[in-house]
Design an enzyme around this catalytic site. Structure first.
Site, PDB file in Angstrom:
ATOM      1  N   CYS A   2       0.848  -1.190   0.000  1.00  0.00           N
ATOM      2  CA  CYS A   2       0.000   0.000   0.000  1.00  0.00           C
ATOM      3  C   CYS A   2       0.888   1.246   0.000  1.00  0.00           C
ATOM      4  CB  CYS A   2      -0.863   0.023   1.236  1.00  0.00           C
ATOM      5  SG  CYS A   2      -1.762  -1.501   1.492  1.00  0.00           S
ATOM      6  N   ARG A  27       1.433   1.553  -6.433  1.00  0.00           N
ATOM      7  CA  ARG A  27       1.656   0.494  -5.440  1.00  0.00           C
ATOM      8  C   ARG A  27       0.369  -0.184  -4.980  1.00  0.00           C
ATOM      9  NH1 ARG A  27       6.428   0.115  -3.042  1.00  0.00           N
ATOM     10  NH2 ARG A  27       5.478  -0.915  -1.271  1.00  0.00           N
ATOM     11  N   TRP A  74      -3.765  -1.669  -1.285  1.00  0.00           N
ATOM     12  CA  TRP A  74      -3.671  -2.917  -2.047  1.00  0.00           C
ATOM     13  C   TRP A  74      -4.170  -3.982  -1.078  1.00  0.00           C
ATOM     14  CZ3 TRP A  74      -2.696  -4.931  -6.723  1.00  0.00           C
ATOM     15  CH2 TRP A  74      -2.308  -6.265  -6.794  1.00  0.00           C
ATOM     16  N   ASN A 100       0.629  -0.422   6.224  1.00  0.00           N
ATOM     17  CA  ASN A 100       1.051  -1.183   5.053  1.00  0.00           C
ATOM     18  C   ASN A 100       1.679  -2.460   5.595  1.00  0.00           C
ATOM     19  OD1 ASN A 100       2.300  -2.167   2.773  1.00  0.00           O
ATOM     20  ND2 ASN A 100       3.780  -0.499   2.601  1.00  0.00           N
ATOM     21  N   GLY A 101       1.155  -3.629   5.208  1.00  0.00           N
ATOM     22  CA  GLY A 101       1.715  -4.884   5.706  1.00  0.00           C
ATOM     23  C   GLY A 101       0.625  -5.805   6.225  1.00  0.00           C
ATOM     24  N   GLU A 482       9.824 -21.951 -17.322  1.00  0.00           N
ATOM     25  CA  GLU A 482       9.641 -20.566 -16.874  1.00  0.00           C
ATOM     26  C   GLU A 482      10.833 -19.699 -17.309  1.00  0.00           C
ATOM     27  OE1 GLU A 482       7.395 -18.772 -16.083  1.00  0.00           O
ATOM     28  OE2 GLU A 482       8.227 -17.094 -14.972  1.00  0.00           O
ATOM     29  N   LYS A 486      10.562 -16.415 -19.760  1.00  0.00           N
ATOM     30  CA  LYS A 486      11.066 -15.103 -19.343  1.00  0.00           C
ATOM     31  C   LYS A 486      11.996 -14.536 -20.399  1.00  0.00           C
ATOM     32  CE  LYS A 486       8.970 -14.414 -16.984  1.00  0.00           C
ATOM     33  NZ  LYS A 486       7.802 -14.677 -16.188  1.00  0.00           N
ATOM     34  N   GLU A 489      10.122 -13.540 -23.713  1.00  0.00           N
ATOM     35  CA  GLU A 489       9.169 -12.432 -23.685  1.00  0.00           C
ATOM     36  C   GLU A 489       9.815 -11.061 -23.545  1.00  0.00           C
ATOM     37  OE1 GLU A 489       7.369 -13.283 -19.258  1.00  0.00           O
ATOM     38  OE2 GLU A 489       6.182 -12.009 -20.538  1.00  0.00           O
ATOM     39  N   HIS A 505      14.901 -37.105 -29.034  1.00  0.00           N
ATOM     40  CA  HIS A 505      13.782 -37.536 -29.874  1.00  0.00           C
ATOM     41  C   HIS A 505      13.458 -36.495 -30.944  1.00  0.00           C
ATOM     42  CE1 HIS A 505      13.268 -41.043 -27.399  1.00  0.00           C
ATOM     43  NE2 HIS A 505      13.366 -40.258 -26.326  1.00  0.00           N
ATOM     44  N   LYS A 604      -0.139  -6.659 -19.481  1.00  0.00           N
ATOM     45  CA  LYS A 604      -0.028  -7.234 -18.139  1.00  0.00           C
ATOM     46  C   LYS A 604      -1.216  -8.141 -17.817  1.00  0.00           C
ATOM     47  CE  LYS A 604       1.852  -7.979 -14.203  1.00  0.00           C
ATOM     48  NZ  LYS A 604       2.881  -9.028 -14.263  1.00  0.00           N
TER      49      LYS A 604
END
Ligand code: F6R
Length: 609
Positions: A2, A27, A74, A100-101, A482, A486, A489, A505, A604
């Site tokens: 936040c 944020r 958030w 925040n937390g 993954e 990364k 992209e 193969h 996104k």
């Protein structure tokens, strides 16, 4: 997560609070609020939605006063709403707080306060703090804050305001950032430098456990024990844009570095203090419920799908329930065999990916029980699923997902251990051992992040190759997928991930002299076999970069370079091996000059099929 701001001075508080929150909105932006002392009482205004909704709500009637605090949220505990928006107050409205937390022990504190007659207005963990201030106030604002801090567990940055002591704000932090901006006849508080940079560049950066009492012409900092601390002034020399990224060049790099905290936040409140069990209060499952499933489906897209593959491994290995993992856009068109004896788990950072949402709806329609793993409270997927486990990664801004992936892995691991505990498929000692190892992961990610120089060099040397291969077996293959996603992209290098045993193969035909092959070799049961596959590519003159655990002394004999990550259980090592791959992708993109945070053709949140 936040955004927090505070003002004490000779000027009006509201203009600074709104200006500061605007700078912090990246944020968190599901609701916002401010509180200003008007000479008699503290006026609190808040609104769900973006900051603009709050601005519209108070337009023409802005709170007037020279002391105030503000927050852009958030959500973690409680969905986005006017009531859950900060600031939060006690029953009298005399104590106001922004946070925040996460307060880990808020449930027990809340129950106790309710018994004492306190009336709660929100579903948040934060509100307990305001009521604790009311309950414990002894005429001394600062002493009461200390008393409250001694009773809460968790991570936080907090700013306290009191109608009874309206000339000051008190703030503190634990594992969350907080800075104090030093002005002339006015002082500022913010969770991040961008909020204050237009007013002052002279700051105090608060450390964990420090408590600051801020008046318009003084800032008094002490430690938890009340001993004074002399702070050094930190002059900010970043421009506003760099400040938003916390000094990092890109959001992606910032988010890669936020992983230790994101992972810690996601796990810490969910592990029993004695490491005996995973505690998922949001589920409350029992043995009958779990035994009613003959199959689990995990469904997701992109990086979240890769986290799902690791999740499948965890659940099958630890909880012994069969799992199928599928790409969301394929899942619902292949007529999967779903009934009320299946559980469908969807994974989505944004909670808005349309393919995943549609798969979730389809699974529900066919009678499946559903569980969402998502990062966004109140998102469409969170609302649609029967149950939700949130990853507490904080907002992910860069298109390339990094901290969402590692927190998804953490959730899937905890979920598998939770199921194993209920089904008694693992001995208690093994659960204890794994939780102990899990707790070390945030520090081990930090350690891995420090070893960046060799990765920068590889990115410079190999960053102009047009093809790169990633190989691995078992969990290493899932991480290879993954790493390859990364790289492609953000650097636009053609990258392929292959199960190491599958190369021969067909794909081996593509291995020619000088082609980089990134080989992960961390899984004991397939280690020798992976070495054989590495020899196959070396025999075709590939350049092999091996990724191994710190105690591996074998791999370096067969490869050109080795990147080592700290030693942990092989089940948890994907949380570490993915980090150099994220960094490699990042620095390769830098080498090639691509737009790291906004790669071409991508978005996104993918809300089209
Ligand atoms: C890759 C990436 C995407 C997302 C995918 C799913 O770095 O970010 O592959 O993982 O679009 O998005 P969510 O998790 O929001 O459903």
């Amino acid at each position: 997560m936040c955004g927090i701001v505070g003002y004490v001075g000779d000027g009006q508080a509201t203009p600074f609070l709104l200006e500061g929150l605007t700078k912090l909105e990246y944020r968190g932006y599901d609701s916002a609020g401010i509180a200003v002392y008007d000479g008699k009482s503290i006026r609190v205004e808040k609104s769900v939605g973006r900051l603009v909704s709050l601005k519209e709500k108070i337009a023409g009637n802005e709170p007037s006063g020279m002391v105030g605090i503000g927050h852009t949220r958030w959500a973690t505990h409680g969905r986005p709403s006017d009531l859950n928006a900060h600031p939060h107050t006690d029953c009298t409205g005399d104590f106001v707080v922004v946070h925040n937390g996460i307060i880990e022990n808020y449930m027990a504190l809340k129950e106790d306060l309710i018994k004492k007659g306190h009336v709660f207005k929100s579903e948040t963990d934060t509100e307990v703090i305001a009521h604790m201030m009311e309950e414990l106030y002894n005429g001394d604002f600062e002493a009461t804050v200390r008393d409250v801090l001694n009773r809460i567990d968790g991570s936080y940055s907090l700013v306290f305001m009191s109608r009874r002591d309206p000339d000051r704000l008190i703030c503190t932090k634990q594992d969350n950032p907080l800075v104090i901006g030093l002005g002339e006849g006015e002082n500022f508080i913010a969770s991040d430098i961008p909020a204050i940079i237009s007013r002052t560049r002279r700051t105090y950066i608060l450390n964990d456990g420090e408590i600051a009492v801020i008046r318009k012409d003084s800032v008094w900092v002490t430690n938890r024990e009340g001993e004074p601390i002399t702070k050094k002034v930190f002059e900010v020399n970043w421009n506003a844009e760099a400040a938003e990224k916390g000094g990092y060049e890109h959001f992606m790099l910032k988010e890669i570095h936020e992983q230790p905290k994101a992972v810690r936040d996601t796990m810490s409140a969910r592990l029993a203090k004695d490491d005996s069990a995973v505690v998922l209060d949001e589920l409350k499952w029992n043995e009958d419920f779990l035994n009613s499933f003959h199959k689990i489906f995990i469904v997701a897209c992109g990086t979240a799908y890769h986290a799902g593959l690791v999740g499948k491994y965890y659940i099958e290995r630890l909880a012994r329930i069969p799992v199928e993992c599928d790409i969301a856009s394929e899942f619902r068109y292949r007529s999967p065999i779903i009934d009320d004896c299946t559980l469908t788990i969807v994974i989505s950072q944004s909670g808005e990916t349309i393919d995943t949402l549609a798969a979730l709806k389809e699974a529900k329609r066919l009678g499946s029980k559903t569980l969402a793993v998502t990062n966004v409270v109140g998102s469409s997927i969170a609302r649609e699923a029967d149950q939700v486990i949130y990853t507490w990664a904080g907002p992910e801004i860069a298109v390339a997902s990094t901290k969402a992936y590692t927190t998804q892995l953490i959730v899937m691991f905890m979920l598998a251990l939770y199921m194993a505990g209920i089904r008694r498929t693992l001995p208690a000692a093994r659960i204890h051992e794994l939780i102990g190892k899990l707790r070390q992961i945030p520090a081990q990610i930090s350690e891995t992040l420090e070893d960046v120089e060799p990765i920068k060099t590889f990115a410079k040397v190999y960053g102009f190759n047009e093809d790169v291969f990633f190989i691995g077996r078992s969990l290493d293959y899932d991480v290879a997928l993954e790493g390859s996603l990364k790289l492609k992209e953000i650097s636009y290098i053609h990258a392929e991930a292959y199960a190491a045993g599958e190369l021969k193969h067909g794909t081996l035909a593509l291995i020619v002299e000088g082609i980089p092959v990134i080989a992960l070799a961390t899984q004991k049961s397939v280690y020798e076999k992976t070495l054989s596959n590495i020899k196959e590519v070396k025999a075709r003159d590939a350049v092999v970069i091996g990724i191994a655990a710190a105690n591996d002394t074998e791999l370096e004999k067969y490869v050109d370079h080795v990147i080592k990550v700290p030693e942990t259980d092989e089940l948890l090592i994907p949380l570490l091996t993915v980090v150099p791959l994220q960094l490699l992708a990042y620095y390769a993109a830098i080498t090639r000059g691509s737009d790291v945070d906004k790669p071409r053709n991508l978005a996104k949140s993918v809300t089209v099929e």
